[in-house]
Design an enzyme around this catalytic site. Structure first.
Site, PDB file in Angstrom:
ATOM      1  N   GLU A   8      35.785 -28.765 -39.019  1.00  9.52           N
ATOM      2  CA  GLU A   8      34.440 -28.436 -38.612  1.00  9.52           C
ATOM      3  C   GLU A   8      34.476 -27.078 -39.432  1.00  9.52           C
ATOM      4  OE1 GLU A   8      35.542 -27.748 -34.856  1.00  9.52           O
ATOM      5  OE2 GLU A   8      34.648 -29.103 -33.496  1.00  9.52           O
ATOM      6  N   GLU A  56      32.010 -36.060 -32.748  1.00  9.81           N
ATOM      7  CA  GLU A  56      33.117 -35.504 -32.185  1.00  9.81           C
ATOM      8  C   GLU A  56      32.039 -34.690 -31.105  1.00  9.81           C
ATOM      9  OE1 GLU A  56      36.310 -32.981 -33.112  1.00  9.81           O
ATOM     10  OE2 GLU A  56      35.245 -31.307 -31.723  1.00  9.81           O
TER      11      GLU A  56
END
Length: 322
Positions: free
Chosen positions: A155, A247
């Site tokens: 991320e 995710e």
């Protein structure tokens, strides 16, 4: 996808015809889709581990038997945190741990996403040398195995798309030198939101894609926090780019609070319609509502059925089994 399997027998020593890995073989990107060895579009559905520095006790023979046979999962995302007590504290140890869990997924006929879980700092270039070392070791081990995908930056945040692209174009050749065929998953800006969480959108990737083939771009969402703008971005981006949702959660962006199953189902319906693969966060007994197991489950030996699961776990198990 979840091919028909044999009954809940003990985990096979090698993939059988009933498993996702044996049924689909080496994956590749064809157009905007993830495709199997026969060139057919497939969508993998499964779970992500929590950070393996904290919750390795939740990734056991018993829990993975349950994931493969009871949940009928296609894929396990193995999350190796870089900081927060993770890889940087013991590179050899965490590489070996990741390989152990990847091997365990393969033994049960599941694919494995090798997740370089960089989070803070948000610039993946801060860990460039570590990433090169890790991915060289992983690609060297799995170069002849069809069951891996490499997620090179979990991320990214607070950093430009051009910086993320530069990182990807340095890491991908490291992987390709060892493993030329595997699919590589590239994180996008602003916590893998295609930039939405920092005021941008997918156009920056569409207009300036990574210079590499056989890659997909990652998108993450948490349904209670990430509403129409994010859902619409996923829809638009997947019309232009190959996307893998590595995710997501049914709660808020911290994986906490009440579940929004209605919004979550809208995402899942979109992903099913467009054959977008996904892994849910997370396969542990963390105290948060986003962890699928009730607290304390990982200290026991019972992993199957719904009695050991939180509300989110019951819901996501049902979706994977569908």
């Amino acid at each position: 996808m979840a091919p028909v399997r044999a009954g809940a027998a003990p985990a096979p020593a090698a993939p059988t015809a009933a498993t996702p890995l044996a049924a689909n073989g080496q994956l590749s990107v064809c157009g905007r889709q993830l495709c199997n060895a026969s060139g057919q579009a497939v969508a993998l559905n499964g779970m992500s581990t929590h950070g393996t520095q904290w919750y390795a006790q939740c990734v056991t023979d018993g829990s993975l038997d349950a994931l493969a046979q009871d949940w009928r999962s296609d894929v396990l995302r193995v999350s190796t945190y870089v900081q927060e007590g993770g890889y940087e504290t013991d590179p050899a140890g965490f590489t070996a741990r990741a390989q152990k869990f990847v091997d365990a997924a393969h033994a049960r006929g599941m694919y494995a996403v090798i997740d370089w879980h960089m989070l803070t700092p948000g610039d993946p270039n801060a860990n460039l040398d570590r990433a090169k070392t890790f991915f060289k070791a992983m690609a060297k081990k799995y170069k002849n195995h069809p069951g891996v995908l490499y997620e090179i930056a979990n991320e990214p945040s607070g950093v430009s798309w051009s910086a993320i692209k530069s990182y990807a174009e340095q890491i991908i050749p490291v992987i390709r030198a060892e493993d030329p065929d595997a699919v590589v998953l590239v994180g996008t800006r602003a916590w893998s939101s295609f930039g939405v969480s920092e005021g941008s959108n997918e156009s920056e990737v569409v207009n300036n894609p990574v210079n590499a083939s056989n890659i997909m771009y990652t998108f993450h969402f948490y349904a209670a926090s990430h509403r129409e703008e994010y859902l619409n971005t996923l829809d638009r981006a997947s019309d232009r780019l190959p996307v893998f949702v590595t995710e997501f959660g049914t709660q808020n962006y911290a994986g906490e609070g009440a579940n929004d199953f209605t919004m979550s189902q809208r995402y899942l319906d979109l992903m099913k319609r467009k054959k977008i693969s996904w892994t849910n966060w997370n396969y542990s007994d963390d105290h948060r509502s986003g962890a699928v197991f009730k607290t304390g489950t990982c200290n026991g030996s019972n992993w199957t059925g719904t009695g050991v699961l939180k509300e989110a776990g019951v819901w996501i198990r049902d979706r994977i089994r569908q």
